[in-house]
Design a protein around this motif. Structure first.
Motif, PDB file in Angstrom:
ATOM      1  N   ILE A 412       0.814  -1.294  -0.082  1.00 45.02           N
ATOM      2  CA  ILE A 412       0.006   0.111  -0.017  1.00 45.02           C
ATOM      3  C   ILE A 412       0.823   1.183   0.014  1.00 45.02           C
ATOM      4  N   LYS A 413       0.515   2.032  -0.940  1.00 45.64           N
ATOM      5  CA  LYS A 413       1.137   3.501  -1.041  1.00 45.64           C
ATOM      6  C   LYS A 413       0.937   4.313   0.254  1.00 45.64           C
ATOM      7  N   ALA A 414       2.017   4.574   1.076  1.00 43.13           N
ATOM      8  CA  ALA A 414       1.669   5.261   2.388  1.00 43.13           C
ATOM      9  C   ALA A 414       2.497   6.407   2.709  1.00 43.13           C
TER      10      ALA A 414
ATOM     11  N   LEU B  53      13.546  -1.952 -12.876  1.00 43.31           N
ATOM     12  CA  LEU B  53      13.097  -0.620 -12.814  1.00 43.31           C
ATOM     13  C   LEU B  53      11.659  -0.580 -12.150  1.00 43.31           C
ATOM     14  N   ASP B  54      10.818  -1.282 -12.613  1.00 47.97           N
ATOM     15  CA  ASP B  54       9.534  -1.272 -12.290  1.00 47.97           C
ATOM     16  C   ASP B  54       9.487  -1.791 -10.751  1.00 47.97           C
ATOM     17  N   VAL B  55      10.042  -2.642 -10.313  1.00 47.68           N
ATOM     18  CA  VAL B  55      10.128  -2.894  -8.864  1.00 47.68           C
ATOM     19  C   VAL B  55      10.767  -1.842  -8.186  1.00 47.68           C
ATOM     20  N   VAL B  56      11.843  -1.241  -8.546  1.00 51.97           N
ATOM     21  CA  VAL B  56      12.602  -0.154  -7.807  1.00 51.97           C
ATOM     22  C   VAL B  56      11.426   1.352  -7.699  1.00 51.97           C
ATOM     23  N   VAL B  57      10.957   1.412  -8.814  1.00 54.45           N
ATOM     24  CA  VAL B  57      10.154   2.962  -8.930  1.00 54.45           C
ATOM     25  C   VAL B  57       8.719   2.531  -8.115  1.00 54.45           C
ATOM     26  N   SER B  58       8.254   1.309  -8.256  1.00 57.14           N
ATOM     27  CA  SER B  58       7.090   0.950  -7.751  1.00 57.14           C
ATOM     28  C   SER B  58       7.351   1.298  -6.061  1.00 57.14           C
ATOM     29  N   CYS B  59       8.434   0.813  -5.602  1.00 58.92           N
ATOM     30  CA  CYS B  59       8.786   1.048  -4.196  1.00 58.92           C
ATOM     31  C   CYS B  59       8.696   2.486  -3.873  1.00 58.92           C
ATOM     32  N   PHE B  60       9.652   3.270  -4.645  1.00 60.60           N
ATOM     33  CA  PHE B  60       9.628   4.669  -4.394  1.00 60.60           C
ATOM     34  C   PHE B  60       8.401   5.465  -4.442  1.00 60.60           C
ATOM     35  N   LYS B  61       7.587   4.894  -5.372  1.00 57.00           N
ATOM     36  CA  LYS B  61       6.154   5.396  -5.376  1.00 57.00           C
ATOM     37  C   LYS B  61       5.293   5.089  -4.024  1.00 57.00           C
ATOM     38  N   ARG B  62       5.479   4.120  -3.613  1.00 54.07           N
ATOM     39  CA  ARG B  62       4.967   3.536  -2.468  1.00 54.07           C
ATOM     40  C   ARG B  62       5.113   4.258  -1.204  1.00 54.07           C
ATOM     41  N   HIS B  63       6.515   4.794  -1.486  1.00 56.32           N
ATOM     42  CA  HIS B  63       6.970   5.711  -0.173  1.00 56.32           C
ATOM     43  C   HIS B  63       6.488   7.171  -0.607  1.00 56.32           C
ATOM     44  N   GLY B  64       5.529   7.557  -1.497  1.00 54.17           N
ATOM     45  CA  GLY B  64       5.238   8.811  -1.728  1.00 54.17           C
ATOM     46  C   GLY B  64       6.309   9.690  -2.283  1.00 54.17           C
ATOM     47  N   ALA B  65       6.865   9.110  -3.155  1.00 54.39           N
ATOM     48  CA  ALA B  65       7.844  10.098  -3.689  1.00 54.39           C
ATOM     49  C   ALA B  65       7.399  10.710  -4.999  1.00 54.39           C
ATOM     50  N   GLN B  66       7.743  12.009  -5.498  1.00 57.00           N
ATOM     51  CA  GLN B  66       7.355  12.450  -6.789  1.00 57.00           C
ATOM     52  C   GLN B  66       8.784  12.358  -7.478  1.00 57.00           C
ATOM     53  N   GLY B  67       8.299  12.129  -8.962  1.00 57.78           N
ATOM     54  CA  GLY B  67       9.509  11.983  -9.930  1.00 57.78           C
ATOM     55  C   GLY B  67       9.992  13.484 -10.325  1.00 57.78           C
ATOM     56  N   LEU B  68      11.142  13.420 -10.777  1.00 57.31           N
ATOM     57  CA  LEU B  68      12.097  14.588 -11.051  1.00 57.31           C
ATOM     58  C   LEU B  68      12.948  14.314 -12.309  1.00 57.31           C
ATOM     59  N   ASP B  69      13.067  15.283 -13.154  1.00 56.48           N
ATOM     60  CA  ASP B  69      13.888  14.904 -14.104  1.00 56.48           C
ATOM     61  C   ASP B  69      14.752  16.262 -14.462  1.00 56.48           C
ATOM     62  N   LEU B 120      13.150  25.388  -2.519  1.00 60.99           N
ATOM     63  CA  LEU B 120      12.007  24.500  -2.196  1.00 60.99           C
ATOM     64  C   LEU B 120      12.711  23.914  -0.769  1.00 60.99           C
ATOM     65  N   LYS B 121      11.965  23.908   0.332  1.00 60.09           N
ATOM     66  CA  LYS B 121      12.496  23.753   1.640  1.00 60.09           C
ATOM     67  C   LYS B 121      12.155  22.210   2.021  1.00 60.09           C
ATOM     68  N   LYS B 122      11.451  21.545   1.309  1.00 56.05           N
ATOM     69  CA  LYS B 122      10.973  20.195   1.626  1.00 56.05           C
ATOM     70  C   LYS B 122      10.626  19.521   0.025  1.00 56.05           C
ATOM     71  N   MET B 123      11.221  18.315   0.024  1.00 54.69           N
ATOM     72  CA  MET B 123      10.837  17.618  -1.059  1.00 54.69           C
ATOM     73  C   MET B 123      11.113  15.907  -0.900  1.00 54.69           C
ATOM     74  N   LYS B 124      10.095  15.124  -1.433  1.00 56.75           N
ATOM     75  CA  LYS B 124      10.511  13.752  -1.480  1.00 56.75           C
ATOM     76  C   LYS B 124      10.243  13.457  -2.873  1.00 56.75           C
ATOM     77  N   GLU B 166      13.456   5.348   7.017  1.00 61.34           N
ATOM     78  CA  GLU B 166      12.643   5.270   5.925  1.00 61.34           C
ATOM     79  C   GLU B 166      13.627   4.904   4.640  1.00 61.34           C
ATOM     80  N   CYS B 167      14.746   5.545   4.605  1.00 59.28           N
ATOM     81  CA  CYS B 167      15.741   5.240   3.497  1.00 59.28           C
ATOM     82  C   CYS B 167      16.131   3.809   3.613  1.00 59.28           C
TER      83      CYS B 167
END
Lengths: 481, 481
Positions: A412-414, B53-69, B120-124, B166-167
Motif C-alpha cells: 500500500i502506498k503510504a 526498474l518497475d520494482v524499484v520505481v514502484s517502491c519509491f512511489k509506495r513511499h510517496g516520492a514524486q518524480g523529477l528529471d 524548495l524547503k522540502k521534497m521527497k 525510511e531510506c
C-alpha cells in the motif's frame, strides 16, 4: 488506451493561438536558471510526461517493437556526416584523452550503427531517449537543447511500402490516442524531390542545399525561400521559378496520378519510382482507413541528409474559429521517412539494410497537453499515495512506524509526517492538498481499544476498524474506488 | 510486487563465484565495439531492465516520492567541488561557445541544485537516469562509463532519523522484492568517522583524504590501506594503527553502546552526536522489523565529500556453499546517506536544506538478474505481441492489412509479415520462436465463408470464428490466458 481529456473547440482555438506566440512567462522563468538552454521537469510535469510516453510506448509495443537503448555519446566520426547543414549543432565532448566523442543528435544514426555493428539484417525497435542539439537562442520559441525523442523503426528487406504504411498508421494511432485534435500527415518522396530538381535544371551538386531551402517552406513564405535559393545558394531565377510551380502542389492520390502525366517529371526515372511507391502507399493507407489524414505535399523536404525515399511529417491543425477559415498549421508533432543507405555507412563491407521509421515530437506534445490541462483547470497529483498515517497524539511515533511498515509491506502506498508531534489539522490539510484519499488515525484511545480509524478525505467520514483488519479493510476500499 | 524467480542455493553460489571474476566473454564482446567504455542494451536486456526498474520505481512511489528529471549536463562549476578525489572522472563538454558544461556525475548534486534554484524547503523525490564517469580501463571489471542510477531522497528539516530510517526500509524492500538472496546493509556516520580520526590524532586537514583511503577497505585488506595512509598520505604509523583498531569493529546496537563507553571517543562531541543518532536509528529500524539486515560497521566511509551524517551501503551476501563458511560480500548494490550542507552550496544566501537519500545500484542488479535468468534457462520474450496475422495464400495482402488494422484499433498487440507472399510454415515458426501465443489465419476459403481461423501456437489447435466476432473472440482468449 489512456484518455487525456477533450477540450471544447473554442478552448482549442485559444490554446493554439497561444502556441504561436513565445511560451508564457512561467516557461521562460523555468529556463532562466539554465542559460545552457536546458530545463528541469517538475513532479507535475513528470506525471504528464509519464502519461504521454505511456500512450506512445504502448502503441509501439502494439506494433511488435522491441526496446533498445544506446549510449548518450557516440564516436564523433559516426555523427558528423549525416546531418547536412545541421552538423554544427552537434555537442562534442572535451578531449580528455581517448576517443573523440559527441552527444547523439538523434536516435536514428545510433540505431543504424547498432544494426551494422551487430550485423542485424532486420529489426523492429523503439527507443525513447534524450538527444542534444546546440540550437542557438531558440529557447524563446520553445525549443530546447536537450529533448526527448520517441522513435520507432523497421529495418529489413521487405516488399515495398508495407512497413512504410505501418509507420503512418502508428502516427495516426498515437496522435488520435493523445486526443490532440485534428491533424494532417504530409507525405512526399526524396526521389520525387530530386526528380523535380533535375527536370527544373538544378545542378546535381546543389540538390542537398536546395533541399534544405525547400525544408524551410513551413516557416517561411515561398518568396523568401526563392530569395535564399537565388542569392545565397546561387540558383538561376528561372530554375527557382520552375521549382516554385511544383512545390506549391498538394493533394491526395489524384495528385500522384496527375504527376504521372506531367510531361517533364514523367521523363525522370527517379521521380517515377517515387510516384509508383506513393501510389502503392495510398492503396495500403486506404485499407488502414487513414487516407483522410494524409496529404501528398511537394513542399515537404525534411532537412536530414539520410532520407532516400518516402518522407512524412504530421502537423496539428488549429480548429478554425470560423467555418470559412482555413485550418492553421501549428507545427510538426511527428516525422520520419525511409533511409535505405544509412546502415551501409557503418558496415565495413557496405552491406545495405533498408530502413523506415518515425519520431514522435513529444516535447511539443508535452507542452500542448500541459497547457490544455491548465486550461481545463485539471489538478495534477504529483504522488500516488493512497493512505496517510496520522495521529492526534504527542509522542506516538513508535505506533505509527509499526503501522506504516505494515502498510508498505502489504504494497500500500503510504506516507506519514516525519515529526514526533505533528498537529492533526495540518496532517488532514496535507491530505486534502495533495489528494491522498484515505487517512488512518491512531491515538491512545484507539490503541487501548485495539482499533484504528479510517477516514475518507473526500466525505470526512470516519469508521473504526479492528487493528488486525486494517490492511484488508484498506485494500478493500482501494479496490472499490 | 513482480516476482523475479528464485534460484536454488547451489546455483547462487556458482553464480556469485562468477561475479567475482571478470564478466564472461559475451559481455566483453558487447563492449568491443564501444572502446569509449559504454554499451548498447539489446531488446532482451531491455526487458530485464524494465522489470527491475518497475520494482524499484514502484517502491519509491509506495513511499510517496514524486518524480523529477534534470538535464544530462550541468554548469561545470556546479559539479567540480563535490566529488573529492573523483572530480577527475567528470566528463566535460567541449567549449563551443557559451557556458562550460559537464555531464552529471550523479543525481544527487543536480537534486540539490534544483532545490536551491527553486527555493524548495522540502521534497521527497525519485529520479531514474543515466550518469557518466570517466573511469579508466575498469570495463573488464564490469564497470562502465555510462550507467543508470535510481535515486530516492528526502529533503527537509524533520525530527531526527525518521527519514533516514525510511531510506533503509526502502533499500530492504527493494532488495527483498528483487529476490537477490541474502543481503546486509552496513551503516556508519561521518561524524563518528571524524571523531575516530580526531581522537586517533589525524590532522583535520587530512580527514577527507584519509576517509578516501578507509573507503577502499571493501576492496583492499587493512594492511594495504594502512600502507597507503602512511606512505602516500603521510600519516604517522601509530596514528594509522589507532585507526585500525576502530575500523575493524562491526556489530549491532550493542557496538553503539560499547562506543559510548569508549574512553577516547566518548570525549568527542561529534562522535557522540553520531552515536546518539545511530541509537535512535536502531530503535526505528527495530519497529520496521529490519535490524537483522543492518550492521554498524566502522570501516564504512563512502568516498563522496558531501555526506555529513549517517551513511550506508548494502551488499549482497553469497549463500555459503558450506554451512561453516562465512557469507561472502559480492559487492555493493545500494548506498546513500545524509548530506545536510549540499543544498546551501547552491543557494546564494547559503540557506540549508537537510537531505538524506539512497541510490540503487541497478547496473549490478541488472547483471545479476540477467545471469540468473540465463542460469535458469528462462527465455526472455523481447516483444509483447499477442496475435500474428498469417495467410497460406499468395497475393492476399489487402485482407491481412484490413484485418490487422482492426486488431490494432481494438488495442490488440499484433504483427504480420511484410511480404506479399509469405510461406505459412515460416510464419508459424516465427510465432513459436518469438513466443506469440495466437495466430489468426485468413485465406480464400475463409474469406468465402466469412470466417477466420484462430490457432493456438502452444496446442496447435485451430477453430474457425465468424469474421465479425474476431476481435471479441481474441479479447476473450487473451483475458483468459
Amino acid at each position: 488506451m489512456p484518455q487525456l481529456g477533450l477540450l471544447p473547440k473554442r478552448a482549442w482555438a485559444a490554446l493554439f493561438s497561444q502556441l504561436l506566440r513565445p511560451p508564457p512567462s512561467a516557461c521562460t522563468q523555468a529556463v532562466r536558471g539554465h542559460s545552457q538552454g536546458t530545463r528541469d521537469f517538475s513532479p507535475q510535469q513528470m506525471v504528464v510526461r509519464e502519461k504521454i510516453l505511456d500512450v506512445v510506448v504502448s502503441c509501439f509495443k502494439r506494433h511488435g517493437a522491441q526496446g533498445l537503448d544506446t549510449p548518450a555519446f557516440e564516436l564523433k566520426e559516426m555523427l558528423t556526416e549525416n546531418y547536412g547543414e545541421n552538423s554544427g549543432l552537434i555537442y562534442d565532448l572535451k578531449d580528455q584523452g581517448g576517443e573523440l566523442l559527441s552527444l547523439r543528435y538523434d536516435l536514428t544514426v545510433p540505431f543504424a550503427r547498432y544494426l551494422a555493428m551487430n550485423k542485424l539484417k532486420k529489426m523492429k525497435r523503439y527507443h525513447v531517449g534524450k538527444v542534444w542539439r546546440r540550437e542557438s537562442p531558440a529557447i524563446v520559441q520553445g525549443r530546447y537543447r536537450e529533448f526527448c525523442q520517441c522513435d520507432f523503426d523497421i529495418a529489413g528487406q521487405f516488399d515495398p511500402m508495407i512497413p512504410d504504411a505501418e509507420c503512418l498508421k502508428i502516427i495516426c494511432e498515437i496522435l488520435s490516442g493523445l486526443q490532440l485534435g485534428n491533424f494532417l500527415i504530409k507525405v512526399n518522396d526524396r526521389r520525387i524531390i530530386d526528380g523535380v530538381f533535375a527536370v527544373c535544371g538544378v545542378p546535381e551538386s546543389k540538390f542537398r542545399v536546395i533541399c534544405s531551402s525547400i525544408d524551410k517552406l513551413d516557416k517561411m513564405p515561398w518568396t523568401d525561400v526563392r530569395h535564399e535559393m537565388v542569392t545565397k545558394k546561387g540558383l538561376a531565377p528561372e530554375v527557382a521559378d520552375r521549382i516554385g510551380d511544383y512545390v506549391q502542389c498538394h493533394g491526395g492520390v489524384s495528385l500522384v496520378e496527375q504527376l504521372f502525366q506531367d510531361p517533364r517529371l514523367s521523363q525522370n526515372k527517379q521521380a517515377l519510382e517515387g510516384l509508383r511507391d506513393l501510389k502503392l502507399l495510398f492503396e495500403y493507407l486506404t485499407l488502414f482507413g487513414i487516407t483522410d489524414k494524409i496529404s501528398f505535399d511537394l513542399s515537404l523536404a525534411r532537412g536530414l541528409d539520410y532520407y532516400t525515399g518516402v518522407i512524412y511529417e504530421a502537423v496539428l491543425l488549429q480548429t478554425p474559429a470560423q467555418a470559412e477559415e482555413e485550418p492553421l498549421n501549428v507545427g510538426s508533432v511527428a516525422a520520419g521517412g525511409r533511409y535505405d543507405e544509412l546502415v551501409a555507412m557503418f558496415d565495413p563491407k557496405g552491406h545495405k539494410v533498408p530502413c523506415v521509421g518515425l519520431s514522435i515530437g513529444v516535447e511539443r506534445i508535452f507542452y500542448i497537453v500541459e497547457q490544455r490541462m491548465k486550461a481545463l483547470g485539471e489538478k495534477i497529483r504529483a504522488t500516488e499515495t493512497q493512505v496517510f498515517v496520522a495521529t492526534p497524539q504527542k509522542n506516538f511515533l513508535q505506533e505509527r512506524l509499526k503501522l506504516i511498515a505494515e502498510l508498505w509491506d502489504a504494497g500500500i502506498k503510504a506516507e506519514m509526517p516525519y515529526k514526533n508531534n505533528p498537529k492533526l489539522l495540518s496532517q488532514l490539510h496535507y491530505c486534502e492538498n495533495t489528494g491522498i484519499p484515505l487517512v488512518v488515525i491512531i491515538g491512545e484511545q484507539e490503541l487501548k481499544e485495539g482499533v484504528v480509524k479510517i477516514r475518507s478525505v473526500a466525505s470526512r467520514g470516519e469508521v473504526a476498524v479492528k487493528r488486525e483488519d486494517l490492511v484488508t479493510e484498506i485494500q478493500k476500499r482501494l479496490s472499490e474506488s
